[in-house]
Design a protein around this motif. Structure first.
Motif, PDB file in Angstrom:
ATOM      1  N   ALA A  78      27.165  -6.621   5.217  1.00 38.39           N
ATOM      2  CA  ALA A  78      27.662  -7.539   6.249  1.00 38.39           C
ATOM      3  C   ALA A  78      26.887  -7.316   7.549  1.00 38.39           C
ATOM      4  CB  ALA A  78      29.155  -7.313   6.477  1.00 38.39           C
ATOM      5  N   PHE A  79      26.932  -8.321   8.427  1.00 38.06           N
ATOM      6  CA  PHE A  79      26.171  -8.310   9.677  1.00 38.06           C
ATOM      7  C   PHE A  79      27.068  -8.641  10.853  1.00 38.06           C
ATOM      8  CE2 PHE A  79      23.488  -9.360   6.173  1.00 38.06           C
ATOM      9  CZ  PHE A  79      22.339  -8.629   6.395  1.00 38.06           C
ATOM     10  N   ASP A  80      26.808  -7.984  11.998  1.00 37.76           N
ATOM     11  CA  ASP A  80      27.553  -8.309  13.205  1.00 37.76           C
ATOM     12  C   ASP A  80      26.662  -9.023  14.215  1.00 37.76           C
ATOM     13  OD1 ASP A  80      26.077  -6.415  14.652  1.00 37.76           O
ATOM     14  OD2 ASP A  80      27.757  -5.043  14.920  1.00 37.76           O
ATOM     15  N   SER A  81      27.243  -9.402  15.349  1.00 35.10           N
ATOM     16  CA  SER A  81      26.510 -10.170  16.354  1.00 35.10           C
ATOM     17  C   SER A  81      25.544  -9.315  17.171  1.00 35.10           C
ATOM     18  CB  SER A  81      27.497 -10.862  17.298  1.00 35.10           C
ATOM     19  OG  SER A  81      28.288  -9.887  17.966  1.00 35.10           O
ATOM     20  N   SER A  82      25.645  -7.999  17.076  1.00 32.90           N
ATOM     21  CA  SER A  82      24.739  -7.131  17.831  1.00 32.90           C
ATOM     22  C   SER A  82      23.600  -6.605  16.953  1.00 32.90           C
ATOM     23  CB  SER A  82      25.506  -5.975  18.483  1.00 32.90           C
ATOM     24  OG  SER A  82      26.063  -5.141  17.497  1.00 32.90           O
ATOM     25  N   LEU A  83      23.286  -7.356  15.888  1.00 35.17           N
ATOM     26  CA  LEU A  83      22.131  -7.111  15.014  1.00 35.17           C
ATOM     27  C   LEU A  83      22.312  -5.946  14.050  1.00 35.17           C
ATOM     28  CD1 LEU A  83      19.291  -7.551  17.686  1.00 35.17           C
ATOM     29  CD2 LEU A  83      20.603  -9.324  16.504  1.00 35.17           C
ATOM     30  N   LYS A  84      23.521  -5.412  13.937  1.00 38.18           N
ATOM     31  CA  LYS A  84      23.763  -4.279  13.050  1.00 38.18           C
ATOM     32  C   LYS A  84      24.098  -4.737  11.634  1.00 38.18           C
ATOM     33  CE  LYS A  84      25.201  -1.148  16.665  1.00 38.18           C
ATOM     34  NZ  LYS A  84      26.304  -0.424  17.252  1.00 38.18           N
ATOM     35  N   VAL A  85      23.672  -3.922  10.670  1.00 37.09           N
ATOM     36  CA  VAL A  85      23.943  -4.137   9.253  1.00 37.09           C
ATOM     37  C   VAL A  85      24.949  -3.080   8.809  1.00 37.09           C
ATOM     38  CG1 VAL A  85      22.965  -4.239   6.927  1.00 37.09           C
ATOM     39  CG2 VAL A  85      21.560  -4.901   8.907  1.00 37.09           C
ATOM     40  N   TYR A  86      25.964  -3.512   8.075  1.00 34.29           N
ATOM     41  CA  TYR A  86      26.972  -2.602   7.539  1.00 34.29           C
ATOM     42  C   TYR A  86      26.992  -2.718   6.026  1.00 34.29           C
ATOM     43  CZ  TYR A  86      28.692  -2.234  12.294  1.00 34.29           C
ATOM     44  OH  TYR A  86      28.788  -1.998  13.640  1.00 34.29           O
ATOM     45  N   THR A  87      27.209  -1.600   5.334  1.00 37.79           N
ATOM     46  CA  THR A  87      27.338  -1.615   3.882  1.00 37.79           C
ATOM     47  C   THR A  87      28.630  -0.922   3.468  1.00 37.79           C
ATOM     48  OG1 THR A  87      26.090   0.437   3.606  1.00 37.79           O
ATOM     49  CG2 THR A  87      24.838  -1.636   3.474  1.00 37.79           C
ATOM     50  N   SER A  88      29.088  -1.280   2.278  1.00 30.73           N
ATOM     51  CA  SER A  88      30.301  -0.682   1.722  1.00 30.73           C
ATOM     52  C   SER A  88      30.232  -0.726   0.208  1.00 30.73           C
ATOM     53  CB  SER A  88      31.534  -1.449   2.200  1.00 30.73           C
ATOM     54  OG  SER A  88      32.694  -0.971   1.553  1.00 30.73           O
ATOM     55  N   SER A  89      30.598   0.358  -0.426  1.00 33.79           N
ATOM     56  CA  SER A  89      30.630   0.384  -1.895  1.00 33.79           C
ATOM     57  C   SER A  89      31.976  -0.091  -2.441  1.00 33.79           C
ATOM     58  CB  SER A  89      30.340   1.792  -2.408  1.00 33.79           C
ATOM     59  OG  SER A  89      31.313   2.689  -1.914  1.00 33.79           O
ATOM     60  N   ASP A  90      32.989  -0.175  -1.578  1.00 32.67           N
ATOM     61  CA  ASP A  90      34.314  -0.570  -2.047  1.00 32.67           C
ATOM     62  C   ASP A  90      34.959  -1.709  -1.256  1.00 32.67           C
ATOM     63  OD1 ASP A  90      35.009   0.683   0.330  1.00 32.67           O
ATOM     64  OD2 ASP A  90      36.104   2.324  -0.633  1.00 32.67           O
ATOM     65  N   GLY A  91      34.296  -2.193  -0.208  1.00 27.39           N
ATOM     66  CA  GLY A  91      34.849  -3.268   0.621  1.00 27.39           C
ATOM     67  C   GLY A  91      35.840  -2.789   1.656  1.00 27.39           C
ATOM     68  N   MET A  92      36.172  -1.519   1.634  1.00 21.87           N
ATOM     69  CA  MET A  92      37.181  -0.981   2.535  1.00 21.87           C
ATOM     70  C   MET A  92      36.604  -0.050   3.600  1.00 21.87           C
ATOM     71  SD  MET A  92      40.136  -0.298  -0.248  1.00 21.87           S
ATOM     72  CE  MET A  92      40.279  -1.408  -1.622  1.00 21.87           C
ATOM     73  N   THR A  93      35.646   0.774   3.218  1.00 25.05           N
ATOM     74  CA  THR A  93      35.010   1.710   4.138  1.00 25.05           C
ATOM     75  C   THR A  93      33.594   1.210   4.419  1.00 25.05           C
ATOM     76  OG1 THR A  93      36.274   3.510   3.159  1.00 25.05           O
ATOM     77  CG2 THR A  93      34.362   4.116   4.496  1.00 25.05           C
ATOM     78  N   TRP A  94      33.272   1.010   5.697  1.00 22.09           N
ATOM     79  CA  TRP A  94      32.000   0.406   6.092  1.00 22.09           C
ATOM     80  C   TRP A  94      31.184   1.369   6.937  1.00 22.09           C
ATOM     81  CZ3 TRP A  94      30.478  -4.438   4.459  1.00 22.09           C
ATOM     82  CH2 TRP A  94      31.437  -5.143   3.725  1.00 22.09           C
ATOM     83  N   THR A  95      29.856   1.367   6.716  1.00 21.04           N
ATOM     84  CA  THR A  95      28.933   2.236   7.436  1.00 21.04           C
ATOM     85  C   THR A  95      27.786   1.408   8.004  1.00 21.04           C
ATOM     86  OG1 THR A  95      29.434   4.026   5.890  1.00 21.04           O
ATOM     87  CG2 THR A  95      27.440   4.264   7.224  1.00 21.04           C
ATOM     88  N   ASN A  96      27.456   1.649   9.275  1.00 20.83           N
ATOM     89  CA  ASN A  96      26.289   1.009   9.891  1.00 20.83           C
ATOM     90  C   ASN A  96      25.042   1.673   9.307  1.00 20.83           C
ATOM     91  OD1 ASN A  96      24.720   1.199  13.125  1.00 20.83           O
ATOM     92  ND2 ASN A  96      24.528  -0.413  11.630  1.00 20.83           N
ATOM     93  N   THR A  97      24.219   0.868   8.598  1.00 20.06           N
ATOM     94  CA  THR A  97      23.052   1.432   7.911  1.00 20.06           C
ATOM     95  C   THR A  97      21.719   0.993   8.501  1.00 20.06           C
ATOM     96  OG1 THR A  97      23.117  -0.370   6.313  1.00 20.06           O
ATOM     97  CG2 THR A  97      24.243   1.678   5.712  1.00 20.06           C
ATOM     98  N   ALA A  98      21.724  -0.033   9.358  1.00 25.45           N
ATOM     99  CA  ALA A  98      20.465  -0.523   9.929  1.00 25.45           C
ATOM    100  C   ALA A  98      20.754  -1.400  11.133  1.00 25.45           C
ATOM    101  CB  ALA A  98      19.674  -1.312   8.891  1.00 25.45           C
ATOM    102  N   THR A  99      19.729  -1.641  11.929  1.00 22.85           N
ATOM    103  CA  THR A  99      19.769  -2.600  13.021  1.00 22.85           C
ATOM    104  C   THR A  99      18.545  -3.485  12.886  1.00 22.85           C
ATOM    105  OG1 THR A  99      20.911  -1.013  14.451  1.00 22.85           O
ATOM    106  CG2 THR A  99      19.847  -2.891  15.536  1.00 22.85           C
TER     107      THR A  99
END
Length: 188
Positions: A78-99
């Motif tokens: 998933a992506f936010d408005s501040s150019l960050k990329v988030y990933t999740s293996s379960d849809g519940m816990t999310w980690t910022n993995t890139a910008t």
């Protein structure tokens, strides 16, 4: 989903009903994981999950614009408005993995090329894992919709001013004439 947080569901594709209550958030994108039996919805104010599309749980308070799921990797992106990329293996816990360098408005997993493919402000981004991203300059508009046609063997991206590009590999993009004057917001 509707921008005002309304969600409509159907068990048969014919009869539709709004779930209650509304999320009272701006909702932007939704994806389903059969492996996790889970819907993941993103928008202003959060990531929401549901096993049935009716009862929703807030998982993380983020303003996200787009979400995709790879069944090959069992991974949400998933992506936010501040150019960050988030990933999740379960849809519940999310980690910022890139910008990224540009905002992303749409994303999909392409099984044909085993890449996440994302479109946004004048760029297309690809990633094999949701963490490492490569950018490609394509035209000069905001791209709001992206899809892959298995029967035609092409990826399609659409956006402002009727922009429409196609690509067999999600890397090399060819402009096409859409015939639309206004913005194209999505494609399937």
């Amino acid at each position: 989903i509707d921008l005002d947080g309304s969600i409509i569901t159907s068990a048969d594709g014919t009869t539709w009903a709004q779930t209650s209550p509304k999320l009272n958030q701006t909702t932007r994108d939704i994806v389903y994981s059969a492996a996790d039996s889970l819907y993941v919805l993103v928008g202003d104010g959060g990531v929401f999950t549901s096993p049935d599309g009716i009862v929703w749980t807030t998982r993380k308070v983020l303003d996200l614009y787009a979400v995709a799921y790879s069944s090959t990797l069992d991974l949400f992106v998933a992506f936010d408005s501040s150019l960050k990329v988030y990933t999740s293996s379960d849809g519940m816990t999310w980690t910022n993995t890139a910008t990224l360098s540009n905002a992303v408005l749409s994303v999909m997993w392409s099984p044909a090329v085993s890449l996440f493919v994302a479109g946004g402000s004048s760029k297309v981004f690809t990633s094999p894992d949701g963490t490492t991203w490569t950018s490609y300059t394509v035209g000069g508009v905001n791209y709001e919709g992206i899809a892959y046609s298995p029967s035609a063997g092409v990826h399609v991206i659409v956006g402002a001013g009727g922009a429409l590009y196609t690509s067999p590999d999600a890397v090399t993009w060819t402009p096409r004439t859409s015939g639309a004057v206004g913005a194209l917001h999505d494609v399937c």
